[in-house]
Design a protein around this motif. Sequence first.
Motif, PDB file in Angstrom:
ATOM      1  N   GLY A  15       0.697  -0.947  -0.118  1.00 35.16           N
ATOM      2  CA  GLY A  15      -0.315  -0.056  -0.126  1.00 35.16           C
ATOM      3  C   GLY A  15       0.831   1.170   0.206  1.00 35.16           C
ATOM      4  O   GLY A  15       2.126   0.790   0.778  1.00 35.16           O
ATOM      5  N   GLY A  16       0.357   2.407  -0.493  1.00 34.83           N
ATOM      6  CA  GLY A  16       0.628   3.848  -0.364  1.00 34.83           C
ATOM      7  C   GLY A  16       1.772   4.167   0.791  1.00 34.83           C
ATOM      8  O   GLY A  16       2.412   4.318   0.196  1.00 34.83           O
ATOM      9  N   ARG A  19       4.556   1.509   1.811  1.00 37.95           N
ATOM     10  CA  ARG A  19       5.517   1.804   0.620  1.00 37.95           C
ATOM     11  C   ARG A  19       6.112   3.522   1.559  1.00 37.95           C
ATOM     12  O   ARG A  19       7.898   3.588   1.689  1.00 37.95           O
ATOM     13  N   GLY A 208      -1.989  -1.063  -8.865  1.00 35.91           N
ATOM     14  CA  GLY A 208      -3.047  -0.440  -7.565  1.00 35.91           C
ATOM     15  C   GLY A 208      -3.682  -1.362  -6.743  1.00 35.91           C
ATOM     16  O   GLY A 208      -4.271  -2.271  -7.643  1.00 35.91           O
ATOM     17  N   ARG A 209      -4.415  -0.730  -5.637  1.00 33.88           N
ATOM     18  CA  ARG A 209      -5.706  -1.956  -5.312  1.00 33.88           C
ATOM     19  C   ARG A 209      -6.145  -2.118  -5.866  1.00 33.88           C
ATOM     20  O   ARG A 209      -6.527  -0.314  -6.824  1.00 33.88           O
ATOM     21  N   GLN A 211      -9.517  -0.467  -6.391  1.00 39.69           N
ATOM     22  CA  GLN A 211     -10.156   0.211  -6.572  1.00 39.69           C
ATOM     23  C   GLN A 211     -11.449   1.301  -7.086  1.00 39.69           C
ATOM     24  O   GLN A 211     -10.969   1.609  -7.728  1.00 39.69           O
ATOM     25  N   LYS A 214      -9.665   4.526  -8.895  1.00 41.07           N
ATOM     26  CA  LYS A 214      -8.927   4.609  -9.198  1.00 41.07           C
ATOM     27  C   LYS A 214      -8.625   4.025 -10.830  1.00 41.07           C
ATOM     28  O   LYS A 214      -8.229   4.887 -12.030  1.00 41.07           O
ATOM     29  N   VAL A 238      -2.747  -4.722 -11.918  1.00 45.96           N
ATOM     30  CA  VAL A 238      -1.615  -5.417 -11.489  1.00 45.96           C
ATOM     31  C   VAL A 238      -2.221  -5.174  -9.877  1.00 45.96           C
ATOM     32  O   VAL A 238      -2.465  -3.729  -9.803  1.00 45.96           O
ATOM     33  N   SER A 265      -1.866  -9.307  -7.079  1.00 45.27           N
ATOM     34  CA  SER A 265      -1.164  -8.400  -6.477  1.00 45.27           C
ATOM     35  C   SER A 265       0.102  -9.544  -6.309  1.00 45.27           C
ATOM     36  O   SER A 265       0.245 -11.341  -6.611  1.00 45.27           O
ATOM     37  N   GLY A 267       5.057 -10.133  -6.482  1.00 46.80           N
ATOM     38  CA  GLY A 267       6.371 -10.096  -5.728  1.00 46.80           C
ATOM     39  C   GLY A 267       6.759  -8.161  -6.574  1.00 46.80           C
ATOM     40  O   GLY A 267       6.048  -8.249  -7.756  1.00 46.80           O
ATOM     41  N   ILE A 297       1.400   7.279  -5.613  1.00 46.47           N
ATOM     42  CA  ILE A 297       3.104   7.842  -5.275  1.00 46.47           C
ATOM     43  C   ILE A 297       3.656   6.177  -6.903  1.00 46.47           C
ATOM     44  O   ILE A 297       4.748   5.985  -7.711  1.00 46.47           O
ATOM     45  N   VAL A 298       2.171   5.487  -7.389  1.00 47.19           N
ATOM     46  CA  VAL A 298       2.619   4.371  -8.778  1.00 47.19           C
ATOM     47  C   VAL A 298       2.378   5.292  -9.395  1.00 47.19           C
ATOM     48  O   VAL A 298       3.185   4.554 -10.322  1.00 47.19           O
TER      49      VAL A 298
HETATM   50  N1  GDD Z   1       4.832  -5.517  -4.858  1.00 45.88           N
HETATM   51  C1  GDD Z   1       3.473  -4.820  -5.336  1.00 45.88           C
HETATM   52  N2  GDD Z   1       2.478  -5.813  -5.717  1.00 45.88           N
HETATM   53  N3  GDD Z   1       3.017  -3.404  -4.958  1.00 45.88           N
HETATM   54  C2  GDD Z   1       2.330  -3.329  -5.265  1.00 45.88           C
HETATM   55  C3  GDD Z   1       0.556  -3.802  -5.815  1.00 45.88           C
HETATM   56  C4  GDD Z   1       1.027  -4.923  -6.039  1.00 45.88           C
HETATM   57  O1  GDD Z   1       0.222  -5.822  -6.466  1.00 45.88           O
HETATM   58  N4  GDD Z   1      -0.081  -2.823  -5.020  1.00 45.88           N
HETATM   59  C5  GDD Z   1       0.141  -2.026  -5.502  1.00 45.88           C
HETATM   60  N5  GDD Z   1       1.511  -2.251  -4.743  1.00 45.88           N
HETATM   61  C6  GDD Z   1       1.914  -0.359  -4.337  1.00 45.88           C
HETATM   62  C7  GDD Z   1       3.003   0.539  -5.199  1.00 45.88           C
HETATM   63  O2  GDD Z   1       4.356  -0.206  -5.875  1.00 45.88           O
HETATM   64  C8  GDD Z   1       2.493   1.793  -4.620  1.00 45.88           C
HETATM   65  O3  GDD Z   1       4.717   1.623  -3.988  1.00 45.88           O
HETATM   66  C9  GDD Z   1       1.909   1.462  -3.896  1.00 45.88           C
HETATM   67  O4  GDD Z   1       1.849   0.040  -3.215  1.00 45.88           O
HETATM   68  C10 GDD Z   1       0.881   1.618  -4.183  1.00 45.88           C
HETATM   69  O5  GDD Z   1       0.988   3.611  -3.982  1.00 45.88           O
HETATM   70  P1  GDD Z   1      -0.355   5.093  -4.351  1.00 45.88           P
HETATM   71  O6  GDD Z   1       0.060   4.613  -5.297  1.00 45.88           O
HETATM   72  O7  GDD Z   1       0.252   6.011  -3.772  1.00 45.88           O
HETATM   73  O8  GDD Z   1      -1.805   4.447  -3.560  1.00 45.88           O
HETATM   74  P2  GDD Z   1      -1.992   3.864  -2.478  1.00 45.88           P
HETATM   75  O9  GDD Z   1      -3.855   3.591  -2.428  1.00 45.88           O
HETATM   76  O10 GDD Z   1      -1.943   2.221  -1.942  1.00 45.88           O
HETATM   77  O11 GDD Z   1      -1.911   4.538  -1.123  1.00 45.88           O
HETATM   78  C11 GDD Z   1      -2.421   5.682  -0.517  1.00 45.88           C
HETATM   79  O12 GDD Z   1      -1.389   6.332  -0.105  1.00 45.88           O
HETATM   80  C12 GDD Z   1      -0.552   7.486  -0.756  1.00 45.88           C
HETATM   81  C13 GDD Z   1       0.488   7.996   0.006  1.00 45.88           C
HETATM   82  O13 GDD Z   1       0.217   8.504   0.884  1.00 45.88           O
HETATM   83  C14 GDD Z   1      -2.965   6.587  -1.425  1.00 45.88           C
HETATM   84  O14 GDD Z   1      -4.211   7.744  -0.945  1.00 45.88           O
HETATM   85  C15 GDD Z   1      -2.464   7.700  -2.334  1.00 45.88           C
HETATM   86  O15 GDD Z   1      -3.654   8.249  -3.208  1.00 45.88           O
HETATM   87  C16 GDD Z   1      -1.204   8.140  -1.824  1.00 45.88           C
HETATM   88  O16 GDD Z   1       0.298   8.133  -2.559  1.00 45.88           O
END
Ligand code: GDD
Length: 410
Positions: A15-16, A19, A208-209, A211, A214, A238, A265, A267, A297-298
């Motif tokens: 999750g963001g 991370r 990303g998740r 949701q 997105k 993904v 999801s 790795g 962040i993605v």
């Molecule tokens: N390994 C792996 N596998 N990583 C994943 C996967 C997956 O299947 N899916 C998502 N991730 C990781 C991405 O690489 C990224 O680093 C993170 O999860 C997703 O971050 P965001 O794009 O920022 O989205 P979010 O909804 O999970 O995060 C929330 O908080 C962030 C930080 O404040 C949102 O509010 C975002 O907008 C915000 O940037």
Amino acid sequence: MTTMLLTRVFPPQVGGSGRWFWELYRRLPREEYVIAAGEYPGAREFDRSHDLQIERMPLDFRSWGTIAPTSLAAYSRAAWRLRRLVRRHDATRLHAGCALPEGWLAMRCRRRLGLPYAVYVHGEELRVFRSSRELTWMARRVYRHADLVIANSQNTARLLRESWPVSAERLEVHHPGVDTTCFRPAPPDAGARRQLGWDDRPVILTVGRLQRRKGHDVLIRALPAIRQRVPRVLYAIVGDGEERAALQCLVDELGLGEHVRFHGSLGDADMLRAYQQCELFALPNREVDGDFEGFGIVLLEAQACGRPVLAGQSGGTPETISPGRTGEIVDCRRPDTLAEVAIHLLSDAAVRGSLGAAARRWVLEQFDWTAVAPKARAGFMAASRPAGGRRDAHDLTGRAASFHGTNARS
Ligand code: GDD
């Protein structure tokens, strides 16, 4: 002086926010920071793989309110455990990963032990807090008593100022960064593409998740139009989440089974390959029932891999991009607008190449953790100084303010 980060979400949970905290706090001096993170399957093995000072504690409450007796008991247990950890590590300051439940616990700790605290705001939680009077009241109190409120984007900061309200002098924007040594470009790799099931098809990727905000559904709805101009297009998704079944139904209903691939999801290593090998990265986000993307962040990860990006004109995502130079910001409420831009980008390899090269330069200049982490630390230190010694709030937000200038939304 030890600061304790209290966060429900931390790796190995994906999750963001997790991370963000992992990438930031592992770059800060070990002796100054300790982490109290939520429990999660695989956490013990993960914690053996790094040298951060970390403690785990139960933070996954059934409800964030305190009215239900079970939640009240969970809060009390967690508050007791937090105070023990604070004493054990001699912590003098707390950072709460989110207002609820972490910020509420930090606020209780402040009352009992006098520790000041900072609280992070991601954006998406604000809608959840608004869903009940109790949560709104609790979150407001947490923000009001915080010494520092950290927003992940100018957009989140604006909402905090206007609607919660958080006063400007206690509010700072700290954009998350990206690890540009890990997320980096790679040449086309037929083997990697075969493994992903992409072969030589033009691929649009979303990570990303799953949701609603997105916008995977909007891109799926745009595919029939895209397919007319780019017949072999493949939409690679993904990530996993609550929308999985609904998205699969939509794909079946539109007869797009040949054009959409759900990877689930992945790795980190497989996800990185997907970023590196796609033709175009899209986060077609839009606001749904008050839910919006706080930052994204993605989009930094994709640009660090030298990929052109397409993102929604909503929430904080425009702040991740240099529009027209590294990618495009699109009104993603409408599949036809999205299709038009996707077709343009998929049809022109030269444009994609120059956007991708500029994208890599952009994140190196603006979002590389080697510069972002020291700035965040400087912000923490300035906030902990007595009022007179505190530096002007504009120092830290100056860079972000200039993003806002370049990316101003109409
Ligand atoms: N390994 C792996 N596998 N990583 C994943 C996967 C997956 O299947 N899916 C998502 N991730 C990781 C991405 O690489 C990224 O680093 C993170 O999860 C997703 O971050 P965001 O794009 O920022 O989205 P979010 O909804 O999970 O995060 C929330 O908080 C962030 C930080 O404040 C949102 O509010 C975002 O907008 C915000 O940037």
